[in-house]
Design a protein around this motif. Structure first.
Motif, short mmCIF file in Angstrom:
data_model
loop_
_atom_site.label_atom_id
_atom_site.label_comp_id
_atom_site.label_asym_id
_atom_site.label_seq_id
_atom_site.Cartn_x
_atom_site.Cartn_y
_atom_site.Cartn_z
N ILE A 1 -2.69 -9.63 -0.48
CA ILE A 1 -3.79 -9.51 0.49
C ILE A 1 -3.30 -10.19 1.81
O ILE A 1 -3.29 -9.53 2.98
CB ILE A 1 -5.16 -9.53 0.10
CG1 ILE A 1 -5.86 -9.04 1.12
CG2 ILE A 1 -5.48 -11.25 0.13
CD1 ILE A 1 -7.54 -8.95 0.88
N SER A 2 -2.65 -11.27 1.50
CA SER A 2 -2.19 -11.99 2.63
C SER A 2 -1.08 -11.45 3.54
O SER A 2 -0.81 -11.69 4.75
CB SER A 2 -1.63 -13.51 2.14
OG SER A 2 -0.65 -13.41 1.48
N ARG A 3 -0.41 -10.35 2.91
CA ARG A 3 0.67 -9.51 3.45
C ARG A 3 -0.21 -8.31 4.25
O ARG A 3 0.80 -7.35 4.87
CB ARG A 3 1.76 -9.35 2.65
CG ARG A 3 2.27 -10.39 1.92
CD ARG A 3 3.61 -10.13 1.36
NE ARG A 3 3.53 -9.40 0.09
CZ ARG A 3 3.28 -10.14 -1.14
NH1 ARG A 3 2.73 -11.44 -1.08
NH2 ARG A 3 2.93 -9.30 -2.23
N VAL A 4 -1.02 -8.23 4.04
CA VAL A 4 -1.69 -6.99 4.73
C VAL A 4 -2.81 -7.49 5.93
O VAL A 4 -3.47 -8.37 5.94
CB VAL A 4 -2.78 -6.03 3.95
CG1 VAL A 4 -3.52 -5.09 4.53
CG2 VAL A 4 -1.89 -5.58 2.60
N ASP A 5 -2.35 -6.71 7.06
CA ASP A 5 -3.31 -7.10 8.43
C ASP A 5 -4.73 -6.29 8.41
O ASP A 5 -4.83 -5.23 8.66
CB ASP A 5 -2.54 -6.53 9.56
CG ASP A 5 -3.43 -7.02 10.79
OD1 ASP A 5 -4.29 -7.94 10.82
OD2 ASP A 5 -2.76 -6.46 11.84
N VAL B 1 -4.26 -2.83 -1.60
CA VAL B 1 -5.27 -2.87 -0.58
C VAL B 1 -4.68 -2.62 0.62
O VAL B 1 -5.24 -2.82 1.80
CB VAL B 1 -6.02 -4.36 -0.54
CG1 VAL B 1 -6.65 -4.59 -1.69
CG2 VAL B 1 -4.99 -5.47 -0.34
N ASP B 2 -3.58 -1.85 0.71
CA ASP B 2 -2.80 -1.42 1.91
C ASP B 2 -3.70 -0.86 2.93
O ASP B 2 -3.71 -0.92 4.04
CB ASP B 2 -1.52 -0.46 1.72
CG ASP B 2 -0.78 -0.45 2.87
OD1 ASP B 2 -0.01 -1.46 3.34
OD2 ASP B 2 -0.69 0.46 3.44
N PHE B 3 -4.49 0.12 2.54
CA PHE B 3 -5.48 0.90 3.29
C PHE B 3 -6.52 0.25 3.94
O PHE B 3 -7.04 0.91 4.90
CB PHE B 3 -5.92 2.22 2.65
CG PHE B 3 -7.04 1.89 1.10
CD1 PHE B 3 -7.27 0.41 0.82
CD2 PHE B 3 -7.41 2.95 0.51
CE1 PHE B 3 -8.00 0.44 -0.03
CE2 PHE B 3 -8.20 2.41 -0.48
CZ PHE B 3 -8.37 1.17 -0.79
N LEU B 4 -6.81 -0.97 3.68
CA LEU B 4 -7.61 -1.73 4.72
C LEU B 4 -7.18 -2.06 5.80
O LEU B 4 -7.60 -2.78 6.59
CB LEU B 4 -8.00 -3.03 3.73
CG LEU B 4 -8.69 -2.58 2.43
CD1 LEU B 4 -9.16 -3.90 1.73
CD2 LEU B 4 -10.15 -1.83 2.69
#
Length: 299
Positions: A262-266, A207-210
């Motif tokens: 997801i917790s590692r993605v801002d 989900v990095d692109f979010l």
């Protein structure tokens, strides 16, 4: 390959006219080991059968439109082998070639014994041509297609395709599909809403692109080979319903690996209104029927 390096290559090739860029891109894909994935396409077809029911009647004698032909004609050949009367497959690119048709037919004949003796597969493996029941429309926008018979198509499908289409175009395709789908015609979509860059660059989360604004993401993925719309599950459903389709069935998974990462993605503010489940939902399946019309009933 690092995703930035891959993006730079794609951007450079996409800047070329298609008659030059497409063969070059095909050559690079071939060098990367691109091969027919029979199991993935077979799983897609059998899942469609499960969703639609009726045993072999789900496809036998039916006319089908496929949105997004892909690299190999595996799904059309599978549907033909299962008894579809005709398959019309549309793509914005032109990926099929005699050699890819031969590869697909050869792969399917060795994949399962029931396909080994199919005459049309033997002929396609020999000739490099699609069977007469499969009609290929490369470099074609399905939303603008006037060549399909009005109200005669029984089933429309897509496999990991509409995530690569702009939202406005998804709307146009589904609005105009009322013209060529039969009154009880059905759409079946399999959507892969994860960040596809993570498939080749393991340093990225799915989900990095979010993390990006729309403007930033367009700059990173705006070329014709890598575009991804980043729509979440409720957004797809809203588009379908706004264009006269009812979500009769839907399925999805919530992979623990994505939930944990997801917790590692801002997450960018544009996506913060979505539930955690909708942010990470994967393998989205949608079955669409006309609003107020059930499958199998006269329109």
């Amino acid at each position: 390959m690092h995703w930035r390096a891959k993006l730079a290559v794609q951007n450079a090739i996409a800047a070329l006219p298609p008659r030059f860029g497409d063969p070059l891109y095909h050559s690079l894909q071939k060098r990367s080991g691109l091969k027919p994935n029979c199991q993935s396409h077979y799983d897609f077809v059998t899942h469609c059968e499960r969703l639609l029911g009726n045993g072999s009647a789900w496809i036998a004698g039916k006319s089908v439109v496929e949105l997004g032909s892909g690299w190999f004609p595996l799904t059309p050949l599978l549907l033909a082998g299962l008894g579809a009367s005709e398959v019309h497959t549309f793509d914005l690119h032109e990926h099929y070639s005699p050699e890819r048709i031969r590869e697909a037919a050869r792969a399917l004949r060795s994949f399962r014994k029931e396909f080994a003796g199919l005459p049309f597969l033997k002929e396609s493996e020999f000739s490099g041509r699609l069977p007469p029941v499969v009609h290929y429309y490369p470099r074609a926008d399905l939303a603008k297609c006037n060549g399909l018979p009005c109200g005669k198509i029984d089933l429309a499908i897509s496999r990991a395709a509409i995530e690569h289409i702009e939202p406005d175009t998804i709307s146009r395709i589904h609005s105009t599909s009322h013209r060529w789908l039969a009154p009880d015609g059905v759409w079946v979509h399999l959507v892969s809403p994860s960040d596809h860059r993570a498939y080749s660059d393991k340093r990225l989360h799915l989900v990095d692109f979010l993390r990006y604004s729309e403007r930033e993401w367009q700059r990173l993925s705006g070329n014709r080979f890598s575009y991804h719309n980043r729509l979440r599950r409720p957004q797809y459903a809203a588009i379908f319903e706004a264009t006269g389709w009812r979500v009769a069935k839907q399925e999805f998974s919530v992979p623990p690996v994505v939930l944990n990462s997801i917790s590692r993605v801002d997450i960018h503010s544009a996506f913060q209104s979505f539930s955690l489940q909708d942010l990470v939902a994967s393998s989205l399946w949608f079955v669409l029927t006309r609003q107020n019309v059930e499958p199998g009933t006269p329109g």
